[in-house]
Design a protein around this motif. Structure first.
Motif, mmCIF file in Angstrom:
data_model
loop_
_atom_site.group_PDB
_atom_site.id
_atom_site.type_symbol
_atom_site.label_atom_id
_atom_site.label_comp_id
_atom_site.label_asym_id
_atom_site.label_seq_id
_atom_site.Cartn_x
_atom_site.Cartn_y
_atom_site.Cartn_z
ATOM 1 N N ILE A 130 10.091 -36.839 22.151
ATOM 2 C CA ILE A 130 9.739 -35.744 23.051
ATOM 3 C C ILE A 130 9.059 -36.386 24.255
ATOM 4 O O ILE A 130 7.955 -36.925 24.144
ATOM 5 C CB ILE A 130 8.788 -34.716 22.386
ATOM 6 N N LEU A 139 6.387 -27.656 19.459
ATOM 7 C CA LEU A 139 7.857 -27.665 19.425
ATOM 8 C C LEU A 139 8.374 -27.820 18.001
ATOM 9 O O LEU A 139 9.372 -27.208 17.628
ATOM 10 C CB LEU A 139 8.409 -28.804 20.285
ATOM 11 N N GLN A 163 12.266 -24.354 25.034
ATOM 12 C CA GLN A 163 12.409 -25.794 24.814
ATOM 13 C C GLN A 163 12.903 -26.062 23.398
ATOM 14 O O GLN A 163 13.758 -26.922 23.190
ATOM 15 C CB GLN A 163 11.081 -26.510 25.041
ATOM 16 N N ALA A 223 7.770 -22.768 25.490
ATOM 17 C CA ALA A 223 7.953 -23.594 24.301
ATOM 18 C C ALA A 223 9.135 -23.130 23.457
ATOM 19 O O ALA A 223 9.909 -23.954 22.972
ATOM 20 C CB ALA A 223 6.676 -23.612 23.464
ATOM 21 N N LEU A 241 16.176 -28.084 22.343
ATOM 22 C CA LEU A 241 16.087 -29.227 21.438
ATOM 23 C C LEU A 241 17.006 -29.023 20.238
ATOM 24 O O LEU A 241 17.708 -29.952 19.819
ATOM 25 C CB LEU A 241 14.643 -29.452 20.987
ATOM 26 N N SER A 250 7.527 -36.230 28.048
ATOM 27 C CA SER A 250 6.911 -35.369 29.058
ATOM 28 C C SER A 250 6.380 -36.241 30.182
ATOM 29 O O SER A 250 5.939 -37.366 29.928
ATOM 30 C CB SER A 250 5.750 -34.566 28.469
ATOM 31 N N THR A 303 2.402 -34.151 24.062
ATOM 32 C CA THR A 303 3.784 -33.785 24.422
ATOM 33 C C THR A 303 4.209 -32.458 23.799
ATOM 34 O O THR A 303 5.215 -31.892 24.198
ATOM 35 C CB THR A 303 4.806 -34.857 23.994
ATOM 36 N N SER A 323 13.671 -34.371 27.060
ATOM 37 C CA SER A 323 12.687 -34.194 28.134
ATOM 38 C C SER A 323 12.168 -32.769 28.093
ATOM 39 O O SER A 323 12.930 -31.827 28.306
ATOM 40 C CB SER A 323 13.330 -34.479 29.492
ATOM 41 N N SER A 324 10.889 -32.647 27.797
ATOM 42 C CA SER A 324 10.300 -31.308 27.735
ATOM 43 C C SER A 324 9.821 -30.930 29.126
ATOM 44 O O SER A 324 9.111 -31.687 29.775
ATOM 45 C CB SER A 324 9.162 -31.251 26.716
#
Length: 186
Positions: A105, A22, A171, A168, A175, A107, A17, A161-162
């Motif tokens: 996380i 992240l 994201q 990245a 987050l 995916s 994920t 939800s990535s």
């Protein structure tokens, strides 16, 4: 409500994920240290994760993992990336949630499968001879494991939800915003 800032942010989710990727970016954006539980376990055991699995089995790895997470929950600060199977122990989930913010996380499974097929180092993806399992076998095995673990991940304070088409660092920024909003609301 009073604003709460969590000194520990635990990232959970299925393998692939992007918890480490992240996590590092999030830690940087929050000005906090980053800890990868797999790296901590490897350092303490002086073995790679595949070596631990091969020499001692999954049960031994889970014991090392539990000890390392309990230690991190008590002593570490910052963003902590958990292994994909870390939440199998309900006592450990309670320890994590009472000592920090737990973020799932999430995916899509097909994205995970695609990412995992490119990584030949994960013990669960290899057959008894150390070769990568075929795609259909992996799809079946990983789908079962993913569906088994999903309820554990959903115990998190936050689900993120990535997106597969988002870089990245973008994201990580999203987050960070989710976490800051959650902290302000608690």
């Amino acid at each position: 409500m009073n604003k709460q800032e969590f000194s520990r942010i635990f990232l959970c989710g299925f393998m692939g994920t992007g918890k480490t990727t992240l996590g590092k970016l999030l830690a940087y954006k929050l000005g906090k240290p980053f800890v990868d539980m797999d790296d901590l376990i490897k350092t303490k055991a002086r073995l790679s994760i595949p070596q631990i699995f091969q020499l001692y089995g999954e049960a031994h790895f889970r014991k090392l993992e539990k000890d390392a997470i309990q230690e991190a929950a008590a002593e570490q600060q910052g963003v902590i990336a958990l292994g994909g199977g870390a939440l199998q122990d309900i006592e450990l989930v309670q320890t994590i949630k009472s000592n920090g913010l737990l973020v799932f996380i999430d995916s899509p499974f097909e994205v995970l499968l695609s990412r995992l097929m490119r990584n030949k180092k994960r013990p669960m993806l290899l057959d008894n001879e150390g070769k990568m399992k075929d795609k259909e076998s992996l799809r079946h095995e990983l789908s079962e494991l993913y569906n088994k673990r999903l309820p554990m991940y959903r115990q998190a304070h936050i689900t993120f939800s990535s997106g597969q088409n988002i870089k990245a660092y973008e994201q990580a920024e999203l987050l960070k915003e989710h976490i800051c909003t959650y902290e302000q609301d608690t």
